[in-house]
Enzyme design. Structure first.
Site, PDB file in Angstrom:
ATOM      1  N   ASP A  11       5.963  -4.967   5.855  1.00 17.50           N
ATOM      2  CA  ASP A  11       6.155  -6.181   6.071  1.00 17.50           C
ATOM      3  C   ASP A  11       6.319  -7.130   5.118  1.00 17.50           C
ATOM      4  OD1 ASP A  11       6.696  -8.089   8.067  1.00 17.50           O
ATOM      5  OD2 ASP A  11       4.612  -8.614   8.022  1.00 17.50           O
ATOM      6  N   GLY A  13       0.851  -1.114   0.012  1.00 17.19           N
ATOM      7  CA  GLY A  13      -0.005  -0.041  -0.031  1.00 17.19           C
ATOM      8  C   GLY A  13       0.843   0.920   0.118  1.00 17.19           C
ATOM      9  N   HIS A  39      -8.767   5.369   2.574  1.00 16.30           N
ATOM     10  CA  HIS A  39      -7.588   5.629   1.840  1.00 16.30           C
ATOM     11  C   HIS A  39      -7.316   7.072   1.850  1.00 16.30           C
ATOM     12  CE1 HIS A  39      -8.515   1.562   0.402  1.00 16.30           C
ATOM     13  NE2 HIS A  39      -7.219   1.582   0.246  1.00 16.30           N
ATOM     14  N   GLY A  64      -5.314   0.002  10.155  1.00 23.30           N
ATOM     15  CA  GLY A  64      -4.604  -0.762  11.130  1.00 23.30           C
ATOM     16  C   GLY A  64      -4.959  -2.280  11.242  1.00 23.30           C
ATOM     17  N   ARG A  65      -4.284  -3.048  10.367  1.00 22.46           N
ATOM     18  CA  ARG A  65      -4.731  -4.239  10.091  1.00 22.46           C
ATOM     19  C   ARG A  65      -4.752  -5.274  11.411  1.00 22.46           C
ATOM     20  NH1 ARG A  65      -2.209  -6.166   4.764  1.00 22.46           N
ATOM     21  NH2 ARG A  65      -4.128  -5.496   3.713  1.00 22.46           N
ATOM     22  N   GLU A  68      -9.673  -0.946  11.916  1.00 23.23           N
ATOM     23  CA  GLU A  68     -10.239  -1.910  11.146  1.00 23.23           C
ATOM     24  C   GLU A  68     -10.127  -3.130  11.665  1.00 23.23           C
ATOM     25  OE1 GLU A  68      -8.715  -1.466   7.273  1.00 23.23           O
ATOM     26  OE2 GLU A  68      -6.525  -1.747   8.015  1.00 23.23           O
ATOM     27  N   ARG A 126     -24.909  13.181  18.859  1.00 25.40           N
ATOM     28  CA  ARG A 126     -24.981  11.569  18.515  1.00 25.40           C
ATOM     29  C   ARG A 126     -23.614  10.817  19.083  1.00 25.40           C
ATOM     30  NH1 ARG A 126     -26.127  13.284  12.206  1.00 25.40           N
ATOM     31  NH2 ARG A 126     -28.559  12.585  12.276  1.00 25.40           N
ATOM     32  N   ASP A 131       3.580  -0.661  11.833  1.00 23.40           N
ATOM     33  CA  ASP A 131       3.507  -1.900  12.846  1.00 23.40           C
ATOM     34  C   ASP A 131       4.870  -2.675  12.208  1.00 23.40           C
ATOM     35  OD1 ASP A 131       3.054  -2.372  10.108  1.00 23.40           O
ATOM     36  OD2 ASP A 131       1.445  -3.781  10.633  1.00 23.40           O
ATOM     37  N   GLN A 180      -6.414   8.384   4.585  1.00 22.53           N
ATOM     38  CA  GLN A 180      -5.281   8.239   5.472  1.00 22.53           C
ATOM     39  C   GLN A 180      -4.012   7.951   4.732  1.00 22.53           C
ATOM     40  OE1 GLN A 180      -6.767   5.828   9.069  1.00 22.53           O
ATOM     41  NE2 GLN A 180      -7.817   5.328   7.436  1.00 22.53           N
ATOM     42  N   ARG A 227       0.665  -5.222  -4.976  1.00 20.43           N
ATOM     43  CA  ARG A 227       0.919  -6.320  -3.667  1.00 20.43           C
ATOM     44  C   ARG A 227       1.373  -7.251  -4.675  1.00 20.43           C
ATOM     45  NH1 ARG A 227      -0.679  -4.260   1.102  1.00 20.43           N
ATOM     46  NH2 ARG A 227      -2.496  -2.473   1.209  1.00 20.43           N
ATOM     47  N   THR A 267       4.891   2.189   6.022  1.00 21.64           N
ATOM     48  CA  THR A 267       3.532   1.630   6.272  1.00 21.64           C
ATOM     49  C   THR A 267       2.734   2.788   7.160  1.00 21.64           C
ATOM     50  OG1 THR A 267       1.971   0.492   7.167  1.00 21.64           O
ATOM     51  CG2 THR A 267       4.295   0.098   7.990  1.00 21.64           C
ATOM     52  N   ILE A 268       1.860   3.221   6.829  1.00 20.71           N
ATOM     53  CA  ILE A 268       0.924   4.044   7.622  1.00 20.71           C
ATOM     54  C   ILE A 268       0.460   3.439   8.962  1.00 20.71           C
ATOM     55  CG2 ILE A 268       0.056   5.766   5.754  1.00 20.71           C
ATOM     56  CD1 ILE A 268      -2.610   4.329   6.616  1.00 20.71           C
ATOM     57  N   ASP A 269       0.774   2.176   8.803  1.00 21.32           N
ATOM     58  CA  ASP A 269       0.128   1.402  10.212  1.00 21.32           C
ATOM     59  C   ASP A 269       1.181   1.343  11.279  1.00 21.32           C
ATOM     60  OD1 ASP A 269      -1.932   0.911   8.445  1.00 21.32           O
ATOM     61  OD2 ASP A 269      -1.579  -1.392   8.401  1.00 21.32           O
ATOM     62  N   ARG A 286     -23.715   7.397  14.039  1.00 22.20           N
ATOM     63  CA  ARG A 286     -23.190   7.284  12.706  1.00 22.20           C
ATOM     64  C   ARG A 286     -21.884   6.677  12.639  1.00 22.20           C
ATOM     65  NH1 ARG A 286     -27.879   8.066  12.210  1.00 22.20           N
ATOM     66  NH2 ARG A 286     -28.727   9.643  10.912  1.00 22.20           N
TER      67      ARG A 286
HETATM   68  O1  F6P Z   1      -1.051  -2.048   4.928  1.00 22.89           O
HETATM   69  C1  F6P Z   1      -1.541  -0.561   5.100  1.00 22.89           C
HETATM   70  C2  F6P Z   1      -2.971  -0.728   4.994  1.00 22.89           C
HETATM   71  O2  F6P Z   1      -3.148   0.735   4.870  1.00 22.89           O
HETATM   72  C3  F6P Z   1      -3.707  -1.520   5.915  1.00 22.89           C
HETATM   73  O3  F6P Z   1      -3.921  -0.725   7.245  1.00 22.89           O
HETATM   74  C4  F6P Z   1      -4.909  -1.815   5.134  1.00 22.89           C
HETATM   75  O4  F6P Z   1      -5.741  -2.759   5.656  1.00 22.89           O
HETATM   76  C5  F6P Z   1      -4.463  -2.120   3.691  1.00 22.89           C
HETATM   77  O5  F6P Z   1      -3.381  -1.164   3.595  1.00 22.89           O
HETATM   78  C6  F6P Z   1      -5.470  -1.855   2.909  1.00 22.89           C
HETATM   79  O6  F6P Z   1      -4.822  -2.066   1.488  1.00 22.89           O
HETATM   80  P1  F6P Z   1      -5.710  -1.748   0.050  1.00 22.89           P
HETATM   81  O7  F6P Z   1      -5.132  -0.442  -0.389  1.00 22.89           O
HETATM   82  O8  F6P Z   1      -4.987  -3.042  -0.573  1.00 22.89           O
HETATM   83  O9  F6P Z   1      -7.157  -1.859   0.252  1.00 22.89           O
END
Ligand code: F6P
Length: 342
Positions: free
Chosen positions: A103, A10, A272, A170-171, A222, A162, A129, A274, A72, A125-127, A266
């Protein structure tokens, strides 16, 4: 030396800043010939490359995405994938490859390094991790975007009395949820590391109402899952690295809250947003430092390593260590965040 550069997985804000730094120092200081590899490992499988010159990197520092493209693609899932890669590396005359990735992409880099590919890694990675580095580039920008969203959602949640659930990326790790949740004053933060109890979340919402505050903002990563339950998936289809597409936990949480409390709820899925757009100043600086350090590693022929941030120093760590672990969210920081829940 002839050096290839690729970005895989990503995208993350700051990839272009890395490419700029790698190419600039490579050409100007070391006299290297630089080659752009298109769309991650796919470019090396299919021999899709182009020359990276000083002209091609001009003006890219603030740009989101990747001028190389990304994908990917997992060469180990393709017929004769590794062999094709080595054949193309030889055909192109590449002496080394700078691999910008998270990773998955770096696991491929490590496996190919073990088979003889001269490569170095840059943590993206934005995550946030990835093991071995305090911060990956892209994370700071993602947190800023999510924080701004939380700030904006406060006023509309308050006006309508609300609950608003904000689902962030954040997988496997809840870094974005945690830091944006703290920065944006979330009333609860749900992360993959700690399965959540929906009744506890409802308790926080009710406690605020008892104090006369008639709105709540809840951040959910997520990959967060309910106690005793599983991650909520958007589709069961897996990518070449075996990842299921996550998404929908925000709606699950919202429905359960409405069912239990009757309070109008809500959901906002940031998705994306992010990942897109210009990197923050922090990420531009970090990505630039990473890029320079990566090409320095190439010059020193220190292959099989990833550049990393430790404290305020740029160091390098073996790819072997990076790919065998995951850096999950700091539970001490979560404890701190929970002081503000409810
Ligand atoms: O690996 C980074 C990430 O932003 C994850 O947090 C997310 O699950 C995934 O990419 C989404 O990827 P794609 O762009 O393939 O939907």
């Amino acid at each position: 030396m002839k050096v290839g550069v690729l970005s895989g997985g990503g995208d993350a804000p700051g990839i272009n800043a890395v490419i700029r730094a790698v190419v600039r120092k490579g050409i100007v200081h070391y006299g290297f010939e630089m080659v752009g590899i298109r769309d991650g490992w796919r470019g090396l499988l299919e021999n899709q490359t182009f020359p990276l010159t000083l002209e091609s990197i001009s003006g890219i520092l603030p740009k989101g995405g990747s001028i190389l493209g990304t994908s990917r693609t997992n060469p180990f899932k393709r017929k004769n994938g590794p062999q094709k890669i080595f054949r193309n590396v030889e055909r192109l005359g590449l002496d080394a490859v700078v691999v910008i990735g998270g990773d998955d992409t770096l696991t491929v880099a490590y496996k190919l390094y073990e088979k003889g590919l001269s490569c170095v890694g840059v943590p993206k990675t934005i995550d946030n991790d990835l093991w071995g580095t305090d911060y990956t580039f892209g994370f700071n920008t993602a947190v800023s975007i999510a924080t701004e969203a939380l700030d904006r959602l406060h006023s509309t949640a308050e006006a309508h009395h609300r609950v608003i659930i904000v689902e962030v990326m954040g997988r496997h790790a809840g870094w974005i949820a945690l830091e944006a949740g703290i920065a944006g004053g979330a009333d609860a933060i749900l992360i993959p590391e700690i399965p959540f109890d929906i009744d506890e979340v409802c308790k926080y919402i009710k406690a605020r109402r008892e104090r006369g505050i008639t709105f709540s903002i809840i951040v959910v990563a997520e990959g967060a899952k309910p106690k005793g339950g599983k991650e909520i998936v958007y589709s069961k289809k897996v990518d070449e690295f075996g990842h299921i597409k996550l998404g929908g936990v925000g709606y699950y949480v919202a429905k359960e809250i409405e069912k239990r409390t009757g309070i109008e709820t809500r959901v906002v899925v940031l998705g994306h947003l992010q990942r897109g757009g210009s990197p923050s100043a922090f990420d531009r600086v970090l990505a630039t430092r990473y890029g320079v350090a990566a090409i320095d590693l190439v010059k020193k022929k220190k292959f099989g390593r990833m550049v990393a941030l430790k404290g305020n120093k740029i160091v390098s760590v073996p790819l072997r260590e990076v790919v065998s672990r995951r850096k999950t969210a700091d539970l001490k920081l979560y404890e701190l965040a929970s002081v503000f829940f409810g």
